[in-house]
Each structure stands twice: as structure tokens, then as C-alpha cells.
Design a protein around this motif. Sequence first.
Motif, PDB file in Angstrom:
ATOM      1  N   GLN A 602       0.861  -1.185   0.000  1.00 21.24           N
ATOM      2  CA  GLN A 602       0.000   0.000   0.000  1.00 21.24           C
ATOM      3  C   GLN A 602       0.898   1.236   0.000  1.00 21.24           C
ATOM      4  O   GLN A 602       1.719   1.414   0.904  1.00 21.24           O
ATOM      5  CB  GLN A 602      -0.921   0.038   1.214  1.00 21.24           C
ATOM      6  CG  GLN A 602      -1.918   1.200   1.155  1.00 21.24           C
ATOM      7  CD  GLN A 602      -2.899   1.166   2.300  1.00 21.24           C
ATOM      8  OE1 GLN A 602      -2.578   0.711   3.395  1.00 21.24           O
ATOM      9  NE2 GLN A 602      -4.114   1.655   2.049  1.00 21.24           N
ATOM     10  N   PRO A 603       0.730   2.108  -0.997  1.00 24.76           N
ATOM     11  CA  PRO A 603       1.633   3.268  -1.107  1.00 24.76           C
ATOM     12  C   PRO A 603       1.465   4.240   0.057  1.00 24.76           C
ATOM     13  O   PRO A 603       0.366   4.434   0.589  1.00 24.76           O
ATOM     14  CB  PRO A 603       1.226   3.917  -2.431  1.00 24.76           C
ATOM     15  CG  PRO A 603       0.500   2.846  -3.182  1.00 24.76           C
ATOM     16  CD  PRO A 603      -0.181   2.012  -2.160  1.00 24.76           C
ATOM     17  N   CYS A 615       6.045   2.691   0.887  1.00 20.46           N
ATOM     18  CA  CYS A 615       4.918   1.768   0.894  1.00 20.46           C
ATOM     19  C   CYS A 615       4.973   0.920   2.158  1.00 20.46           C
ATOM     20  O   CYS A 615       6.013   0.814   2.810  1.00 20.46           O
ATOM     21  CB  CYS A 615       4.921   0.870  -0.350  1.00 20.46           C
ATOM     22  SG  CYS A 615       6.364  -0.233  -0.423  1.00 20.46           S
ATOM     23  N   SER A 819      -4.836   4.529  -2.623  1.00 17.75           N
ATOM     24  CA  SER A 819      -4.710   3.188  -3.212  1.00 17.75           C
ATOM     25  C   SER A 819      -4.989   2.145  -2.140  1.00 17.75           C
ATOM     26  O   SER A 819      -4.644   2.320  -0.966  1.00 17.75           O
ATOM     27  CB  SER A 819      -3.292   2.968  -3.770  1.00 17.75           C
ATOM     28  OG  SER A 819      -3.138   1.632  -4.221  1.00 17.75           O
ATOM     29  N   PHE A 827       1.938  -2.646  -8.084  1.00 14.79           N
ATOM     30  CA  PHE A 827       2.766  -1.630  -7.444  1.00 14.79           C
ATOM     31  C   PHE A 827       4.008  -1.348  -8.275  1.00 14.79           C
ATOM     32  O   PHE A 827       4.456  -0.206  -8.371  1.00 14.79           O
ATOM     33  CB  PHE A 827       3.145  -2.084  -6.033  1.00 14.79           C
ATOM     34  CG  PHE A 827       3.895  -1.038  -5.264  1.00 14.79           C
ATOM     35  CD1 PHE A 827       3.241   0.081  -4.758  1.00 14.79           C
ATOM     36  CD2 PHE A 827       5.261  -1.161  -5.048  1.00 14.79           C
ATOM     37  CE1 PHE A 827       3.935   1.054  -4.048  1.00 14.79           C
ATOM     38  CE2 PHE A 827       5.958  -0.190  -4.346  1.00 14.79           C
ATOM     39  CZ  PHE A 827       5.294   0.920  -3.846  1.00 14.79           C
TER      40      PHE A 827
END
Length: 853
Positions: A602-603, A615, A819, A827
Motif C-alpha cells: 500500500q503506497p 509503501c 490506493s 505496485f
Amino acid sequence: MRLVRLSTYSIVASFIGLVALLALSIYSYQSMRSNQREVDTLLELKQRVDNFSVASDSLLLFGADPKLWQVIQQEGRSIRAALESLSEKEETGTGRVAHHIDIILRELESAIRPDQWNERLPSVESEQGPGGPLNLSERNQIILNQIASHGIALDSALARAMHAQQQARTQQVVVTTVAFAATALLFGALCVATFGLIHRRLNRPTRQLVNTIERVRNGDIYARVVTNGDDELASLGQAFNDLLDEQQRTYSQLLEHEQILQRSKDELAYALDLRQTLINSLSAHIALLDQDGTVIDVNDQWRHFGQENDYKDNQFGIGQNYISVCETAHGDCAKDAQRVAEGLRAILAGEQDIFALEYACHSPQEQRWFRVMINRLTPGQTDSSVYGAVVMHVDITERKLAELELNRLAFEDALTHLWSRTGFINHLAEHFQTQGWQFGGRVVLLDIVQLHDINDAYGYSTGDLMLNSIARRLQARVGDQGFVGRTGGDEFVVYLQGGANPADGWERQLLNSVFAEPFHVEHAPIYVEAQFGFTRLETQPRSAENLVREAELALFYCRRRGLGDNWAAYNHTLDSESQDRLRLTRELRLALDNDEFELHFQPKVSLANGAIIGCEALLRWHHPERGLQPPASFIPVAEKSQLIRPIGRWVLNEACRYLSVWRDAGLGIVNVSLNVSMVQFTESNFSRTVAEALAAHDVPPQSLTLEITESVFDQESEQLREEIIRLHELGVNLSLDDFGTGYSSLRYLQQYPFDEIKIDQSFTRKLLDDAYSECIVNAILDIAKALGAEAVAEGVENEQMRSGLMALGCRNGQGYYYSVPLEVEDFRWLLDKRRTLPLAAHHSNSSIELSRG
């Protein structure tokens, strides 16, 4: 070497020597005869040569008829052929003699003409006048002189040939003589060596045999011939030794028969003394019984025990029947004495070989225990008859006291002196055996909630005093309605009988009252609370072990449930949940082996422009039957089963591997955050594990962030502090996750080098609607600024939240507005395109947006 072989070798060698001498003699004899024949031949040739020389001179002086001339020619040729034959055989100079004869023949042929046959040669004068005293012509004189000179040369050559032949034969005789002498010398040496070996081989055994015979004559019956090897002499010596052995055996038998009577008397006396000494030296109290059980003898320990206990019989039971004594015993030991009498009867009847029994024999002054052992006496191992029995009483008081102390240590808590977990279970099991199953009873397990805080605030000694106070109050409240134990740490276990308290919930009132009032420890009142898990004794009996386990499951459920009611009852659902946890644990082990885990990313973005600054790696489990599983469904079980350690190592290495792959692909390095469990920090040298993973993938430490939750401070210790400091010195970033949801102390924040503080999403989501949440977020931002750490807001769901956070001064965040957690390929696409987030504002149909679902 065996004597026969040595003799055989000697005979063969002597025969070979004799054959060699005989052959050499025959050769010498034949050689000498051959030499004699050659000398005779030369002498004969010399005579013939001389005759030939005289005949040739006469022929020149007086002339001859053709027949005489032919005879002389034939003789010359014959002599020449014989000389040439000798010259071909060996070098003797006869060739020169043959050459001179050939010259003489040619001179004669030239001197005698055919027209002069039967004429007398001139004897007075020739055409030229007188020819000398013989009155020969000058020509004949010349020829005669030549023949004479050749005759002289012939004699000289023949003499030399004779001399050479004699020298050759003399040398041959010398060589033959030397060879014969050498052979004779060698044969003599061989005979001397052979007879020397035979003498050496025979001398020592013969001397030993003579010496042994002399020693035997002098009375040494143990004298023996030393036998070495396996030849005839050794056999002879062994036969002699066997003869001596037989004589010695006969002599020994005679001595044995003479001494047997005296020895039997001595052995009998010694056996009696030894038996008495042996039984007196033993620490046990020993009595010997006959076939009827009558005491025939006792040892000193038996007598001493009787004297110490004022035994009235001066014989200490000798002559009394032991069975009758046991049967008439009374008092506390009567039952044990009756069992001893029964065992003794069985042994004397041959029905039993041994009997043993431990019994107590206490006095008002001390406690004592004994072990009685009765063994059957038989004449032999194969004989079934019984001679009697041996009774031994061994003092086992020290062992019994040690066993009682070990039991106390094993079954008693060292701090509170309550039952330990094992002692409680054993005592509860014994209670059921003696009192039976008690329907309506309760087994309650309770956990002191604030003990950790008490230890931190007042020290561990105060915490121990608190535990002792709780134990005493629990015992006082329970009284004779049950009993109490301590299972360890801050947990206690209570058994409550249910007969006198049929109302539901009575156990709560009783145990809650224990904590209703403060505990006064070191003159300070301290309130504590507890959590309770309990199980009921229903109609179906269960083991004490299962009852405690059921109470533990209920307490575990109470802890997991959190705030609210601090009591939880056991039900079968908890069992199924426990089974589910076991099943999930097995599946997690298989997942590690089968590579069923994967990372999603997950950024983390800059709130100002949506640029990706890092991330968070989130673990996902692709279950083969249930599909993709979130971490909340298995991480708690992994932490309880210690599987979080290998899983955490897998996550760490996988994240470092992706960082290395992205760098090699030219995508640039972004910071990756990993969640770290407290269980991982208990691993030996966790910082070394991190360093090894970074080194294995050649990843710089600054590209890795380890997120630690506030729960880590519940088990704050010097070891934990040192481990976090080592990670910081390694260059790894440290992040405090879910800040504000736990019980963090600002003192902890000051002691630990955090580079990042994450604002929990529960505050972020209420930021716009709840003034309290806004104040909390603002305070967290101020704390982060004071610590020099970066603040990251979690749970950013929309543009309004982003704007509100920016207005408070928060610069970074993450959430579904930007995101969802992405698979690695999605990613990587973001990194490759270097796009800003959120993409949905510009590319509603992008693969990234679709991946949220």
C-alpha cells in the motif's frame, strides 16, 4: 626351524657337495689323460720331425730313388697335417712348425731334379771347384744350408710348441687343483655350518631337559621344560611336561586328601564367623528364620534397635516365632504386621520368593519409616526346598523425608505456599477419589490485571507481597468450601464446592468480594482487579486436568473479549475455537512449506502532491481452500504458536528481495515498511536477523522501516530497549504504529529512537466530525515534531480528510483514497510509470483502480 627339516636340508647339501667333488675329480682325471695324450702326440711328432729332418739331409747328401723321395714327401705332408690339426685345436705354435716343414719340402723339390734320380750327388767338386768338406756343389750347399736353417727353425718352433703346450697343461692343472680345493673347502664349511646348526638346535633343549630332570630330582615338582615352537623337540619337551603334570596331579590329590578334613573344619568355623560378621556389618535390622518362621539369629543392628526402644526380651526375639509376633501386634502398625505375616507364610511355603513392604513407625519424638524385605533361603538354585527366610528392616526415613520435600517443591508454589498447578490438579483428583464427583462445583482461574503496573510502579518485591496478600485473602474467603492454588505469574486457580451454594452466580459474589477492598502492602492501599474464567462441574464427570484446561480456555476468551464483563464461563464453543486454532496452526506450518504467502504493498504518499514516498508491505495468505486471507485472520494465531518468527523472517527477506529487484530494474528504491510483532523481538538477536537479510540482498538499511505497535511497551525491558537501539544504529528506520490506541508513556517515546509516528485511522476518520479526534491528531503531530520524527496518517479515505490533515500540518499519509494494498505487479507498474496518486481522478479504468475490488 623344525629338526627334521634341518636334518633333511643337511643331508641334501652333503649329497650335493659329494656329487660336486666326484664330478670335479672325474673332470680332472679326464683332463689329465687328455693332456698326456696331447704330450705323447707332440713327442711322437717331434720324433717324426727329427726323422724327417735327417731323411731330408740324407736325400740332399747322398741322393735317393723316387720311392724314397715319395716316402719323404708323404711323411712331410703327414707331419704337416698333424701339426695343422693341433694348431686348429689350440694356440701352441705348431702352425709355425708345419710352415717350416712345408718350406723344407719345397726346397727339396727345387734341389732334386728328375735327371739325378739314382745318381750319386757329386761329392768332390762341381763346375766351379770344390764345394766344401762334403764336396757338394755350391747350389746343393746353399740348399742344404737353407734346409739346415729351416731345420733349426723347425726344432725351435717345435720346442716352443712343446713348451707352450706344457705351460697350458700346467695352468689347467693349477686351475683344476684350485677349483677342487675351493669345492672341498665349501663342502667342509657347509658341513661345519650344518652340524653347528644341529648342535645349536639340540644343545639348548637338551640342557633344559637335563636341568629340569635335575630340579625334579631335587624336589621341585613345578619344574617344567620350556617349550617354544612346534617341532619334535617341543613335542618331546611337552610330553615330558605332561608326565610331570600327571605326577604333580597325583601328588596334589594325595595332599588334598590329607588336608580335606582339616580344611572342612576351618571352612565351617570361618563360614559361621563370616555370616555373623556380614549380617552385623549391614545397616539393616536382620533376623534369620528357620523353616517354621522361628528366629534363630539376629544381627547387632537388630539388638541395638531393641535396646533403643526398651525391648524387654534379652534375646531380642531369638527362639520366638516371627509369624506369631506379627499376628499378635496391635496399634497403628497392626495392619502392616498382618501383611508381613501373610507374606512370610507364602515365602516359607515356597509360593513366593520375596516380599517387600514400606511402613511408618512414628514415635512422639520423631517420624520414622522402614522397608521390610523377606527373602527365601534355598540350598541351591535348582532346589525348590526352603531352608528358611531372611527378614530385613531398612530405615528409609531420610528418603521418605526427601520425597516429601520434593513433593512439596513440585506441588507447592514457592512464593505463596499454595498448591502449584500440578499440585492443584493432583489434590483435586485425590479430592474426587475420596469425596466423589460434586455436581455444581466450580473451577475458577483468575488473572490479576494490574500486576505489571504494580511491578513498574513499586518494584517486584512489592508485587510479590501483593501476590501473597491476594493468596491469603483468597484462602480466607474460600475457607472450607474449597481450596486455592497458583498456576504461575499473576494467575490463581480456585476450586469451590457447590453443595451448599446452589444459586447461580454465587462464585462471582464470593470471589469479587476478594477484590472489593484495597490491599495494604507496605502501608499503601492498592486496588487491583481480576479477570475470571470458570467451568462448572456438570453431571458428566471429567478429569481434574480437563477442568483446569476448560477454566483456562474461559479465561483466554475473557482476555480476548476485552472490556466489559470480567467473567467468562466455559462452553463447548471455546473447545471448537481451540481446535480451530490448532488446525489453523497446522495449516500455517504447511503454508510456510508450500510458499502460500505473498506480499501486497500500500503506497505512502505526500499529501501535498500525491507523490509516492514509500509503501507498507502487508502479508496475505493464499489458502488453497478459502482463498486470500487477511492478516487479522491468522496473525494472532501465529503469534500464540510462535510461528510469527519464521513468518516474520519470510516477510523480511521477501521485502528485501523486492527492493533489490526494483533497484536492478532501474525503478529506484522506495522505503518499505514492515510490521514487527513483539514475539519477534524476543527472538535471540533480532537485529542480527535484519542485518543478515539486508546484506543477503544488498539493500541499504535506510530503505527499510520497521513498524512497532504500542503493545511493545507492555513488556518493556532493558533487553527490548537495547535491541531497538541496535536496529537504529544499523540504519533501519523505526516507526511507532497505531499511536494513541494503547497505553504509551511519553517516557517511552523519549527513550526510544523512533523516526516515524503513525496516526491511527480511528482518529483520522473522525477528524472532520469529532473535535476530540482533531485534538488528538494535533497532539500527535506536536509530539512527532518534538521527537524529530515524521508523522504519517493512516486511513485517508477522501479529499476532505486529506485537506483536514494538511491544514493541521500533516504532510504524509496512506489510505484507500490513494490506493488499496496492491499486488506486486500493480505496485511495480506505479513505480515504473512514476505516477502520482490517486489515479482514479485521472484514469478511472486503470488496472490499479480495478484491483481495489
